[in-house]
Design an enzyme around this catalytic site. Structure first.
Site, PDB file in Angstrom:
ATOM      1  N   GLU A  28     -34.640  69.056   9.046  1.00 15.83           N
ATOM      2  CA  GLU A  28     -34.451  69.850  10.274  1.00 15.83           C
ATOM      3  C   GLU A  28     -32.973  69.847  10.643  1.00 15.83           C
ATOM      4  O   GLU A  28     -32.256  68.875  10.352  1.00 15.83           O
ATOM      5  CB  GLU A  28     -35.286  69.208  11.398  1.00 15.83           C
ATOM      6  CG  GLU A  28     -35.117  69.905  12.744  1.00 15.83           C
ATOM      7  CD  GLU A  28     -36.149  69.475  13.790  1.00 15.83           C
ATOM      8  OE1 GLU A  28     -36.975  68.599  13.486  1.00 15.83           O
ATOM      9  OE2 GLU A  28     -36.110  70.031  14.902  1.00 15.83           O
ATOM     10  N   ASN A  73     -38.654  71.176  16.219  1.00 15.58           N
ATOM     11  CA  ASN A  73     -38.358  71.727  17.544  1.00 15.58           C
ATOM     12  C   ASN A  73     -37.167  72.689  17.487  1.00 15.58           C
ATOM     13  O   ASN A  73     -37.096  73.639  18.260  1.00 15.58           O
ATOM     14  CB  ASN A  73     -38.051  70.585  18.519  1.00 15.58           C
ATOM     15  CG  ASN A  73     -39.258  69.685  18.736  1.00 15.58           C
ATOM     16  OD1 ASN A  73     -40.395  70.069  18.489  1.00 15.58           O
ATOM     17  ND2 ASN A  73     -39.011  68.467  19.194  1.00 15.58           N
ATOM     18  N   ASN A 173     -43.569  76.052  15.509  1.00 13.28           N
ATOM     19  CA  ASN A 173     -43.662  74.592  15.461  1.00 13.28           C
ATOM     20  C   ASN A 173     -44.191  74.044  16.786  1.00 13.28           C
ATOM     21  O   ASN A 173     -43.681  74.423  17.855  1.00 13.28           O
ATOM     22  CB  ASN A 173     -42.262  73.997  15.215  1.00 13.28           C
ATOM     23  CG  ASN A 173     -42.281  72.479  15.222  1.00 13.28           C
ATOM     24  OD1 ASN A 173     -42.829  71.858  14.323  1.00 13.28           O
ATOM     25  ND2 ASN A 173     -41.701  71.876  16.255  1.00 13.28           N
ATOM     26  N   GLU A 174     -45.186  73.197  16.717  1.00 12.35           N
ATOM     27  CA  GLU A 174     -45.701  72.443  17.874  1.00 12.35           C
ATOM     28  C   GLU A 174     -45.730  73.278  19.152  1.00 12.35           C
ATOM     29  O   GLU A 174     -45.218  72.853  20.202  1.00 12.35           O
ATOM     30  CB  GLU A 174     -44.881  71.159  18.079  1.00 12.35           C
ATOM     31  CG  GLU A 174     -45.043  70.188  16.932  1.00 12.35           C
ATOM     32  CD  GLU A 174     -44.438  68.803  17.179  1.00 12.35           C
ATOM     33  OE1 GLU A 174     -43.704  68.606  18.168  1.00 12.35           O
ATOM     34  OE2 GLU A 174     -44.721  67.900  16.363  1.00 12.35           O
ATOM     35  N   TYR A 245     -47.123  60.710  14.216  1.00 12.24           N
ATOM     36  CA  TYR A 245     -46.185  59.597  13.999  1.00 12.24           C
ATOM     37  C   TYR A 245     -46.799  58.342  14.599  1.00 12.24           C
ATOM     38  O   TYR A 245     -47.463  58.413  15.635  1.00 12.24           O
ATOM     39  CB  TYR A 245     -44.848  59.869  14.698  1.00 12.24           C
ATOM     40  CG  TYR A 245     -44.105  61.080  14.168  1.00 12.24           C
ATOM     41  CD1 TYR A 245     -43.321  60.975  13.027  1.00 12.24           C
ATOM     42  CD2 TYR A 245     -44.186  62.312  14.806  1.00 12.24           C
ATOM     43  CE1 TYR A 245     -42.620  62.074  12.532  1.00 12.24           C
ATOM     44  CE2 TYR A 245     -43.498  63.422  14.321  1.00 12.24           C
ATOM     45  CZ  TYR A 245     -42.718  63.297  13.181  1.00 12.24           C
ATOM     46  OH  TYR A 245     -42.037  64.385  12.695  1.00 12.24           O
ATOM     47  N   GLU A 293     -45.941  67.078   9.316  1.00 11.06           N
ATOM     48  CA  GLU A 293     -45.058  66.027   9.862  1.00 11.06           C
ATOM     49  C   GLU A 293     -45.881  64.758   9.941  1.00 11.06           C
ATOM     50  O   GLU A 293     -46.886  64.714  10.677  1.00 11.06           O
ATOM     51  CB  GLU A 293     -44.530  66.390  11.252  1.00 11.06           C
ATOM     52  CG  GLU A 293     -43.442  67.437  11.235  1.00 11.06           C
ATOM     53  CD  GLU A 293     -42.778  67.642  12.591  1.00 11.06           C
ATOM     54  OE1 GLU A 293     -42.629  66.664  13.347  1.00 11.06           O
ATOM     55  OE2 GLU A 293     -42.439  68.800  12.884  1.00 11.06           O
ATOM     56  N   GLN A 350     -38.699  62.606   8.213  1.00 12.03           N
ATOM     57  CA  GLN A 350     -38.043  63.670   7.482  1.00 12.03           C
ATOM     58  C   GLN A 350     -37.445  63.097   6.199  1.00 12.03           C
ATOM     59  O   GLN A 350     -37.904  62.034   5.766  1.00 12.03           O
ATOM     60  CB  GLN A 350     -37.003  64.324   8.370  1.00 12.03           C
ATOM     61  CG  GLN A 350     -37.634  64.922   9.652  1.00 12.03           C
ATOM     62  CD  GLN A 350     -36.712  65.831  10.445  1.00 12.03           C
ATOM     63  OE1 GLN A 350     -35.622  66.192  10.049  1.00 12.03           O
ATOM     64  NE2 GLN A 350     -37.169  66.198  11.649  1.00 12.03           N
TER      65      GLN A 350
END
Ligand code: AHR
Length: 511
Positions: A28, A73, A173-174, A245, A293, A350
């Site tokens: 990212e 993000n 994304n999200e 996560y 992720e 990542q």
């Protein structure tokens, strides 16, 4: 007393062929992932493009097949047009997701060049936060259309004659998260994702699309979000995403290592929601899962609050991983393999400097975090057919989990190369696990090596630029005899038992 565990492996007990994309990762525009990680012109190891060759070598060691890019993000505020064309004309932007300044020195074409150098495909995300259908379809045209149209000719004018043919694309994304630029309700997102997907495929019908699922399993809208989004997008997408996560905030290792059971449950829940929508639609296709992720992320949270706003590529999310994190990452990789029939993409988040297996020093060395090893072992040795092992293991209870098996394990069979690889974690804090694996119809398979990552008594041991005290050895004691493998898995250890069919030696009179 040493604990005993058993496992049966049969060639015909298959979960599925492993889609190599489950060993994907993520870069990212965040912190020092791109600037200072992938790209550091002036570094002694930089190539003519400014790409760090020490990093390239480590990414190649990991055999990363797919890299998600450019966010995260970040993508929800990104104008892809800022990152193409002459570098000196590219704008500097306030990057609102991470409160930094984005120079746009690296953009689509530079990153695609880097991806080619590391032999990875790119999983490209489009901005459905501040942008929408128009910029998404234009980016597909820029990347994938051969020529003769405005955006494909623009790419050619930027020196890239052949289209990239990028296959997998993320629809934002999200979008369920209030922290996301352009956060949406499930219905709002479902509609825009459906329409963006439709026109992106009109530009290039060969692409595969990932709709955003929940940002994590504890989001209040989890499950309803997936159902609503898939209700809108079922006919237009191939995947729904999962993000998760974990961290050992309470410093309870037994509970921490059991978190992969929660990941397992999360995967099963998303499969059931996808199947519910398939049933509702009387659909024929399965929606597969893109776990795009996943990782451990908690060490750097406090330190990140101190970052000076609007700095360029500050050190953000630089978690330094310890030994126990590598064990959980190993358990998570095994969990992904166990669901190889439905999880077809997964991205360790990542890759470089930002919650990453690879770290770099500015103008200095690149080094391997503890989590580098389980990720590398599964990516390199875990290609083939994911087998469905029958396991019996002693169990324990922890704060949040009951019946946690001490043995977390699975195996991958590669028919072409006639190899069988067992991946196993012993979660026991104090004792080794005496493992017996019945390999019945794997005739004449013998142990090639037994790799072990074990602890020296300090579970918080980390690696650094100065050295890698957490690194695997190959002195495990696995042995194959009479259709079974016997091994002792040391307490709290990650193990890779590699077997291969014995090659018949060719004798002179056979020729
Ligand atoms: O990987 C770091 C961040 O975690 C990503 O930008 C975002 O998608 C997630 O919340």
């Amino acid at each position: 007393m040493i604990q005993k565990a058993k496992m049966i492996l049969e060639k015909d007990f298959k979960v599925s062929e492993v889609d190599n994309r489950i060993y994907g990762s993520f870069v990212e525009h965040l912190g020092r992932a791109v600037y200072g990680g992938v790209y550091e012109p002036g570094h002694p190891q930089a190539d003519e493009n400014g790409f760090r060759q020490d990093v390239i070598e480590m990414v190649k060691e990991l055999q990363v097949p797919l890299v998600r890019y450019p966010g995260g993000n970040f993508v929800s505020g990104y104008n892809w047009e800022d990152g193409v064309g002459p570098i000196e004309q590219r704008p500097r932007r306030l990057e609102l997701a991470w409160r930094t300044t984005e120079t746009n020195e690296i953009g689509t074409n530079e990153f695609m060049k880097w991806a080619q150098l590391v032999n990875a495909e790119v999983n490209m995300a489009v901005n459905l936060g501040t942008r929408g259908i128009d910029s998404a379809r234009n980016l597909v045209e820029y990347c994938n259309h051969p020529g003769g149209s405005h955006y494909s000719d623009l790419r050619i004018s930027h020196g890239v004659k052949d289209p990239y043919k990028i296959k997998t694309w993320c629809l934002g994304n999200e979008m369920d998260g209030p922290w996301q630029i352009g956060h949406k309700t499930a219905a709002e997102y479902g509609r825009i994702a459906q329409e963006a997907a439709k026109v992106m495929k009109w530009v290039d019908p060969t692409i595969e699309l990932v709709a955003c699922g929940s940002s994590h399993r504890n989001m209040p809208s989890f499950a309803d979000w997936e159902a609503t989004v898939l209700d809108h997008t079922y006919d237009h997408v191939e995947f729904i995403s999962l993000h998760q996560y974990y961290g050992n905030r309470d410093n309870e290792i037994s509970n921490y290592l059991a978190l992969s059971l929660e990941m397992d449950d999360f995967i099963k829940s998303v499969i059931s929601i996808a199947d519910y929508i398939k049933a509702k639609k009387r659909g024929k296709k399965n929606i597969n899962l893109s776990f795009d992720e996943w990782n451990v992320w908690y060490h750097s949270r406090e330190q990140d609050k101190l970052i000076e706003p609007w700095s360029i590529a500050p050190p953000q999310l630089e978690d330094i991983y310890n030994f126990e994190d590598a064990l959980l990452v190993g358990c998570m990789l095994i969990t992904l393999l166990k669901h190889a029939d439905r999880v077809k993409i997964a991205c360790l988040a990542q890759l470089v400097n930002v919650i990453a297996p690879i770290m770099t020093e500015e103008n200095g060395t690149a080094w391997k975090q503890t989590i580098f090893y389980p990720y590398m072992h599964t990516s390199v040795f875990g290609r083939g057919v994911s087998l469905n092992p029958i396991i019996s293991s002693p169990k324990y209870d922890s704060k949040d989990f009951t019946d946690v098996p001490y043995l977390e394990s699975t195996a991958v069979y590669n028919e072409e190369h006639e190899t069988l690889t067992i991946f196993a974690v012993n979660r026991h804090l104090e004792e080794g696990l005496d493992l017996t694996v019945d390999i019945r119809n794997f005739d004449s398979y013998e142990v090639v090596e037994h790799i072990v990552l074990e602890n020296n008594g300090n579970l918080k041991q980390t690696n650094s630029a100065q050295g890698t005290p957490v690194a695997p050895h190959t002195n495990g004691n696995a042995k194959a005899e009479n259709g079974s493998v016997a091994a002792v898995l040391p307490k709290l250890s990650w193990n890779v038992i590699r077997l291969a069919k014995r090659r018949k030696s060719i004798r002179f009179h056979d020729l």
